[in-house]
Design an enzyme around this catalytic site. Structure first.
Site, PDB file in Angstrom:
ATOM      1  N   SER A   8      32.212  47.668  47.178  1.00 13.16           N
ATOM      2  CA  SER A   8      32.500  47.361  45.779  1.00 13.16           C
ATOM      3  C   SER A   8      31.344  46.584  45.162  1.00 13.16           C
ATOM      4  O   SER A   8      30.888  45.587  45.725  1.00 13.16           O
ATOM      5  CB  SER A   8      33.789  46.532  45.705  1.00 13.16           C
ATOM      6  N   HIS A  33      32.855  51.825  45.244  1.00 14.27           N
ATOM      7  CA  HIS A  33      34.083  51.418  44.550  1.00 14.27           C
ATOM      8  C   HIS A  33      33.722  50.678  43.266  1.00 14.27           C
ATOM      9  O   HIS A  33      32.947  49.721  43.280  1.00 14.27           O
ATOM     10  CB  HIS A  33      34.880  50.513  45.500  1.00 14.27           C
ATOM     11  N   ASP A  35      35.251  48.696  39.967  1.00 13.63           N
ATOM     12  CA  ASP A  35      36.430  48.001  39.451  1.00 13.63           C
ATOM     13  C   ASP A  35      36.360  47.837  37.943  1.00 13.63           C
ATOM     14  O   ASP A  35      35.568  47.044  37.433  1.00 13.63           O
ATOM     15  CB  ASP A  35      36.528  46.609  40.093  1.00 13.63           C
ATOM     16  N   MET A  37      38.106  46.512  34.634  1.00 14.24           N
ATOM     17  CA  MET A  37      39.139  45.543  34.223  1.00 14.24           C
ATOM     18  C   MET A  37      39.095  45.357  32.706  1.00 14.24           C
ATOM     19  O   MET A  37      38.003  45.309  32.120  1.00 14.24           O
ATOM     20  CB  MET A  37      38.882  44.192  34.890  1.00 14.24           C
ATOM     21  N   HIS A  66      38.508  52.310  40.233  1.00 12.34           N
ATOM     22  CA  HIS A  66      39.776  51.583  40.296  1.00 12.34           C
ATOM     23  C   HIS A  66      40.042  50.987  38.920  1.00 12.34           C
ATOM     24  O   HIS A  66      39.412  49.997  38.528  1.00 12.34           O
ATOM     25  CB  HIS A  66      39.641  50.490  41.384  1.00 12.34           C
ATOM     26  N   MET A  68      41.915  48.849  36.524  1.00 11.17           N
ATOM     27  CA  MET A  68      42.888  47.755  36.374  1.00 11.17           C
ATOM     28  C   MET A  68      43.029  47.522  34.876  1.00 11.17           C
ATOM     29  O   MET A  68      42.565  46.518  34.323  1.00 11.17           O
ATOM     30  CB  MET A  68      42.375  46.508  37.105  1.00 11.17           C
ATOM     31  N   MET A 137      46.802  46.692  47.374  1.00 11.54           N
ATOM     32  CA  MET A 137      46.019  45.507  47.024  1.00 11.54           C
ATOM     33  C   MET A 137      46.329  44.397  48.032  1.00 11.54           C
ATOM     34  O   MET A 137      47.490  44.010  48.192  1.00 11.54           O
ATOM     35  CB  MET A 137      46.349  45.028  45.607  1.00 11.54           C
ATOM     36  N   ASP A 175      42.347  47.004  49.490  1.00 10.15           N
ATOM     37  CA  ASP A 175      41.356  46.454  48.561  1.00 10.15           C
ATOM     38  C   ASP A 175      41.602  44.956  48.370  1.00 10.15           C
ATOM     39  O   ASP A 175      42.645  44.558  47.843  1.00 10.15           O
ATOM     40  CB  ASP A 175      41.481  47.201  47.223  1.00 10.15           C
TER      41      ASP A 175
HETATM   42  C1  DX5 Z   1      39.763  43.034  43.043  1.00 14.04           C
HETATM   43  C2  DX5 Z   1      39.038  44.337  43.152  1.00 14.04           C
HETATM   44  C3  DX5 Z   1      38.309  44.548  44.424  1.00 14.04           C
HETATM   45  C4  DX5 Z   1      37.175  43.596  44.707  1.00 14.04           C
HETATM   46  C5  DX5 Z   1      37.265  43.277  46.146  1.00 14.04           C
HETATM   47  O1  DX5 Z   1      40.596  43.057  41.955  1.00 14.04           O
HETATM   48  O2  DX5 Z   1      39.942  45.421  43.007  1.00 14.04           O
HETATM   49  O3  DX5 Z   1      37.844  45.880  44.550  1.00 14.04           O
HETATM   50  O4  DX5 Z   1      35.904  44.112  44.451  1.00 14.04           O
HETATM   51  O5  DX5 Z   1      36.393  42.250  46.386  1.00 14.04           O
HETATM   52  P1  DX5 Z   1      36.427  41.366  47.688  1.00 14.04           P
HETATM   53  O6  DX5 Z   1      36.026  42.273  48.831  1.00 14.04           O
HETATM   54  O7  DX5 Z   1      35.451  40.321  47.393  1.00 14.04           O
HETATM   55  O8  DX5 Z   1      37.827  40.865  47.847  1.00 14.04           O
HETATM   56 ZN    ZN Z   2      39.171  47.475  43.466  1.00 19.88          ZN
END
Ligand code: DX5
Ligand code: ZN
Length: 220
Positions: A8, A33, A35, A37, A66, A68, A137, A175
């Protein structure tokens, strides 16, 4: 199913994204990956489709996106056009889940549903034949660098058992807080997609740490 590491980008400096993507591109990790948001579904903001299409030029690796966000339906086409390969959104969004999944399928992308720590994973069962991956998660979504929630492993075990019994071939991802210690626990529980962010960036060299974690997972 051999494990797939999905590094990620969230754990690294966005100011250095070209180098980060190029390191992941050269690594043995199969996915990257991403993310997304929106500051509404989760209390943090990252990036949108333009960013994804801008980094697409540095790699042909699988973009595991992903979302969110709320209003998945409004933005799906933009994330598809940006070059996503897999689009995962949350079962908790107040939307027509089936129509979103069908839309992703109709564009020949893979789709996934993610489950927050306090959500019953069984909520995804009605849609299980429409998805390619389920994402458990193992932290509260929104931020990298949080501690792995051990108690979420039971979801992975139950999902694995359910899908095996029903002969449903989907990937099970985890994740949040995944590292060289917690990742193998997830694999033993039945996960085959492992998202890892901050652990990789804490090491000296990103390319080496990605390859080492990938090797570690393959040796479990
Ligand atoms: C958190 C994300 C993850 C994040 C994980 O909301 O969905 O993908 O990048 O990061 P680490 O490995 O630092 O927990
Ligand atoms: Zn994620």
């Amino acid at each position: 199913m051999s494990p797939i590491l999905a590094p990620s980008i969230l754990g690294g400096p966005f100011s250095n994204m070209e180098k980060i993507i190029k390191d992941f591109d050269q690594s043995d990790a199969k996915y990257i990956h991403l993310d997304v948001m929106d500051g509404d579904f989760v209390p943090n903001l990252t990036f949108g489709p333009k960013f994804i299409s801008d980094i697409r030029r540095y790699t042909e690796k699988t973009f595991d996106v992903h979302l969110m966000i709320n209003r998945v339906d409004k933005f799906l086409q933009d994330y598809i056009d940006a070059g996503s390969d897999i689009i995962t959104f949350h079962i908790e969004v107040d939307e027509d889940i089936e129509s979103n999944l069908n839309f992703i399928k109709s564009k020949n992308l893979k789709s996934g549903l993610a489950v927050k720590p306090n959500t019953d994973w069984k909520k995804i069962i009605p849609f299980i034949n429409l998805i390619d991956q389920a994402l458990v998660m193992t932290v509260e979504p929104g931020f990298g660098g949080q501690s792995f929630m051990n108690e979420q492993l039971i979801k992975v075990q139950e999902m694995k058992k359910f899908t095996e019994e029903k002969k449903i071939a989907i990937d099970i991802g985890v994740d949040g807080g995944v590292d060289n210690m917690t990742g193998p626990l997830c694999i033993h529980a039945g996960a085959n997609i492992l998202v890892a962010g901050s652990y990789l960036f804490k090491q000296e060299n990103l390319l080496n740490s990605t390859n080492e974690l990938n090797k570690n997972f393959h040796n479990v």
